[in-house]
Design a protein around this motif. Structure first.
Motif, mmCIF file in Angstrom:
data_model
loop_
_atom_site.group_PDB
_atom_site.id
_atom_site.type_symbol
_atom_site.label_atom_id
_atom_site.label_comp_id
_atom_site.label_asym_id
_atom_site.label_seq_id
_atom_site.Cartn_x
_atom_site.Cartn_y
_atom_site.Cartn_z
ATOM 1 N N THR A 56 4.116 -20.068 -63.690
ATOM 2 C CA THR A 56 3.135 -19.523 -64.629
ATOM 3 C C THR A 56 1.842 -20.337 -64.569
ATOM 4 O O THR A 56 0.741 -19.775 -64.581
ATOM 5 C CB THR A 56 3.710 -19.548 -66.058
ATOM 6 O OG1 THR A 56 4.900 -18.755 -66.075
ATOM 7 C CG2 THR A 56 2.719 -18.998 -67.057
ATOM 8 N N TYR A 71 15.365 -17.961 -61.992
ATOM 9 C CA TYR A 71 14.623 -16.840 -62.558
ATOM 10 C C TYR A 71 13.893 -16.134 -61.424
ATOM 11 O O TYR A 71 12.983 -16.657 -60.817
ATOM 12 C CB TYR A 71 13.608 -17.330 -63.592
ATOM 13 C CG TYR A 71 12.823 -16.191 -64.178
ATOM 14 C CD1 TYR A 71 13.335 -15.463 -65.247
ATOM 15 C CD2 TYR A 71 11.600 -15.813 -63.645
ATOM 16 C CE1 TYR A 71 12.644 -14.415 -65.772
ATOM 17 C CE2 TYR A 71 10.900 -14.754 -64.164
ATOM 18 C CZ TYR A 71 11.426 -14.058 -65.239
ATOM 19 O OH TYR A 71 10.734 -13.001 -65.747
ATOM 20 N N ASP A 88 3.075 -10.283 -71.778
ATOM 21 C CA ASP A 88 3.277 -9.095 -72.619
ATOM 22 C C ASP A 88 2.840 -9.318 -74.063
ATOM 23 O O ASP A 88 3.393 -8.725 -74.979
ATOM 24 C CB ASP A 88 4.770 -8.689 -72.625
ATOM 25 C CG ASP A 88 5.218 -8.252 -71.248
ATOM 26 O OD1 ASP A 88 4.559 -7.394 -70.662
ATOM 27 O OD2 ASP A 88 6.224 -8.800 -70.757
ATOM 28 N N SER A 146 12.280 -28.144 -63.938
ATOM 29 C CA SER A 146 13.423 -27.296 -63.618
ATOM 30 C C SER A 146 13.058 -25.828 -63.795
ATOM 31 O O SER A 146 11.928 -25.481 -64.121
ATOM 32 C CB SER A 146 14.624 -27.686 -64.473
ATOM 33 O OG SER A 146 14.222 -27.731 -65.822
ATOM 34 N N ASN A 147 14.056 -25.001 -63.612
ATOM 35 C CA ASN A 147 13.850 -23.563 -63.697
ATOM 36 C C ASN A 147 13.357 -23.112 -65.049
ATOM 37 O O ASN A 147 13.873 -23.550 -66.062
ATOM 38 C CB ASN A 147 15.199 -22.883 -63.474
ATOM 39 C CG ASN A 147 15.187 -22.163 -62.182
ATOM 40 O OD1 ASN A 147 14.281 -21.394 -61.946
ATOM 41 N ND2 ASN A 147 16.151 -22.437 -61.348
ATOM 42 N N GLY A 148 12.377 -22.239 -65.028
ATOM 43 C CA GLY A 148 11.891 -21.688 -66.290
ATOM 44 C C GLY A 148 10.979 -22.634 -67.050
ATOM 45 O O GLY A 148 10.574 -22.355 -68.172
ATOM 46 N N ALA A 149 10.629 -23.766 -66.440
ATOM 47 C CA ALA A 149 9.800 -24.751 -67.138
ATOM 48 C C ALA A 149 8.367 -24.259 -67.324
ATOM 49 O O ALA A 149 7.680 -24.653 -68.252
ATOM 50 C CB ALA A 149 9.801 -26.065 -66.360
ATOM 51 N N LYS A 166 6.300 -23.683 -64.239
ATOM 52 C CA LYS A 166 5.533 -24.111 -63.063
ATOM 53 C C LYS A 166 4.805 -22.931 -62.422
ATOM 54 O O LYS A 166 3.603 -22.982 -62.157
ATOM 55 C CB LYS A 166 6.465 -24.764 -62.025
ATOM 56 C CG LYS A 166 7.281 -25.912 -62.569
ATOM 57 C CD LYS A 166 8.161 -26.545 -61.515
ATOM 58 C CE LYS A 166 9.189 -25.599 -60.898
ATOM 59 N NZ LYS A 166 10.173 -25.064 -61.875
#
Ligand code: ADP
Ligand code: MG
Lengths: 270, 295
Positions: free
Chosen positions: A52, A262, A21, A45-48, A50
């Protein structure tokens, strides 16, 4: 990583930044190389960042209003940073997205047909399907039932099989072990290893389940907060004390699922 | 009870219902691709009829050439709508696409009014208005022809959806993101769905134009078409066919009973009741897909 064997990378990603965005910086200068024919893990971990990273490589960022704002991605020496997702699949990159998104209202057989490249003849497609059913005999048994009713493991197998129909030279998988029983994870990872060895297909495996992933890959990257913080051979990663403490601790294979996952399950346009 | 009369009401109701189905099939095609009921399907149907007339009357082609040519032109228009308008809405809320179809409908009505004016023109297909007698039962020939066209299209789409292209279209209907991930061109698939729906609009426009004349009122077919599509399940072609027959029969037979009691207007009430009850009692309609709960 001293003993780096120089194999031509099939994929190389250099200092890539991704913006969602136009404001949310999700990865901040990630560099990753996948050597031809190798299996590489991307851990974190989460939100790192990966998923993306994988979306930047497959071109699926666009559908989520993300874009590569810096850096470049090369596949077989071609700059693919701005290429359409469809083109990249034609070139041989296939991304098994997270969450086993099979086509639920199609049968497994139709799921495989849907992924057939434009020029593939009917007999080639049938041959391809047989190969996939050989790798995943469970799918063969259920080839004509509705995919939405398959078990989680079967759906993951189907998602992988569907990707294989596109004839990838680089297969990227986003957390294929998530929510699956350990015996299924072992079965699926075993098959991935077999395909890698038999067909020389390169694999980029995103996992939170570091223990299972490090068993089958030769090298791994650790990503945190959108940055690569470690890159070493699987052996070195397994014996690294930080990795052991944060990612292999607890004795069980699955870790840090305690963080709120997420969830990008929002179905685009539906 | 007059059984012959009741049978006649039911048969003619079913035939009329299939003409609603003919319209609703276009709605279903677009719903599958874009996840919205296309509010411009009425406008497209009207444009389809006007284009046939323009080719037949103004250019002077025979109808057998004008109709397929109009279908080709409308096929292109459907693709154009995706290319020019829909593609820009990628990733936006679905309600924006719905609003786009509303805008498109207003645009199509305005354009046809500007070009062809408000007076009704006749299609003149040359189908005889002599009724057909099946024993004692009286059947309208044009309705029979239209019902045949609806069933023909239904069969054609069943075959298309079994082909490789059709399977890709169904995959797109299931999951855009997963489709992109295996290299399916979602944009082209959505365009093709709009193109096919525009061809269906030509068929519906010709038949309905023959029955009620070609004018702005053709676009109002949307309301009954929507009721049929919702009852059928919005994303099921078979649903649209079955629901059309059901609505046609219920409407025709029901109105015959109710009209003397309420003094007319009961057709609209029946359609409204079917639509509202479907949404309340069976939101996925008769044959609609729903999200499969995964284990
Ligand atoms: N579509 C999106 N729009 C905005 N932010 C996103 C989007 N997808 C992911 N993010 C953000 O980018 C960061 C990295 O997310 P992601 O790549 O999904 O991480 P991982 O896969 O490692 O769990 C997170 O902070 C997440 O909130
Ligand atoms: Mg992720």
């Amino acid at each position: 990583m001293q003993q780096k064997v120089e194999i031509q990378p099939i994929l190389s990603m250099n200092s890539v930044e991704v913006l969602y965005d136009n404001v949310m910086l999700a990865i901040k200068g990630v560099s990753i190389q996948v050597p031809k024919g190798k299996m590489i893990a991307l851990l974190g971990s989460n939100g790192a960042g990966k998923s993306t990273t994988l979306k930047a490589i497959s071109g699926l960022l666009k559908a989520e209003r993300g874009r590569v704002s810096r850096g470049e991605i090369k596949f077989e020496d071609t700059d693919i940073t701005e290429m359409l997702a469809q083109k990249r699949v034609e070139m041989g990159i296939c991304h098994v997205i997270e969450g086993r998104r099979v086509f639920e209202h199609l049968t497994p057989d139709e799921n495989l047909t849907a992924a057939a490249p434009a020029g593939m003849s009917r007999s080639d497609l049938n041959g391809e399907k047989e190969k996939i059913y050989n790798y995943f005999p469970r799918l063969a048994e259920r080839r004509n039932s509705l995919s939405g009713y398959l078990s989680g493991g079967e759906q993951q197998m189907l998602a992988i099989g569907r990707a294989l129909v596109t004839q990838p030279s680089l297969l990227m998988l986003d957390e294929p072990s998530l929510g699956l029983a350990p015996f299924l994870v072992a079965e699926i990872f075993g098959i991935l290893q077999k395909i890698n060895q038999e067909q020389g297909m390169s694999v980029l495996l995103v996992e939170q389940n570091a223990l299972a992933a490090l068993e089958i890959v030769s090298e791994g990257y650790l990503i945190e907060n959108g940055r690569v913080v470690m890159n070493a051979s699987a052996e070195a990663l397994k014996s690294n004390s930080d990795i052991q403490e944060f990612y292999l601790g607890g004795g069980e294979g699955t870790n840090f699922h305690n963080v709120k996952h997420y969830s990008r399950r929002k179905r685009w346009l539906s | 009870m007059d059984w012959v009369f009741l049978t006649e009401l039911a048969i003619n109701g079913a035939l009329t219902g299939l003409l609603y189905s003919l319209f609703a099939i276009g709605l279903v095609l677009i719903y599958k691709a874009s996840s919205v009921p296309n509010l411009a399907q009425g406008g497209l149907t009207m444009v389809g009829a006007y284009v046939v007339l323009a080719l037949a009357r103004d250019v002077g082609l025979p109808l057998w050439a004008a109709i397929p040519l109009a279908a080709v032109l409308m096929f292109g228009l459907g693709f154009g709508i995706e290319r020019v308008a829909l593609r820009r809405l990628a990733g936006r809320p679905v309600v924006m696409i719905l609003m786009l179809t509303l805008g498109l409908d207003i645009f199509l009505r305005g354009t046809t009014l500007a070009i062809w004016g408000g007076t009704s023109r006749s299609m003149e297909l040359g189908v005889s208005y002599e009724p057909l007698f099946l024993g004692d039962i009286f059947i309208s020939r044009i309705h029979l022809v239209g019902a045949g066209v609806a069933i023909g299209l239904f069969v054609a789409f069943m075959l298309i959806f079994r082909s490789r292209t059709g399977i890709k279209l169904r995959a797109i209907a299931d999951d855009y993101m997963a489709s992109w991930s295996v290299g399916i061109s979602v944009e082209r698939g959505v365009g093709l769905s709009w193109a096919l729906a525009s061809v269906v609009a030509v068929a519906a426009g010709v038949i309905w134009g023959e029955i009620q004349g070609v004018d702005q009122a053709l676009s109002l077919l949307l309301l009954k078409g929507l009721a049929v599509a919702v009852l059928g399940g919005l994303d099921s072609i078979l649903g649209a066919v079955v629901a059309g027959i059901i609505l046609g029969v219920v409407e025709n037979v029901g109105a015959d009973f109710l009209d003397p009691l309420v003094g007319g207007g009961s057709r609209e009430l029946i359609v409204a009741a079917v639509l509202i009850l479907t949404v309340m009692i069976r939101p996925h309609g008769l044959f609609g897909h729903h999200d499969i709960e995964r284990v």
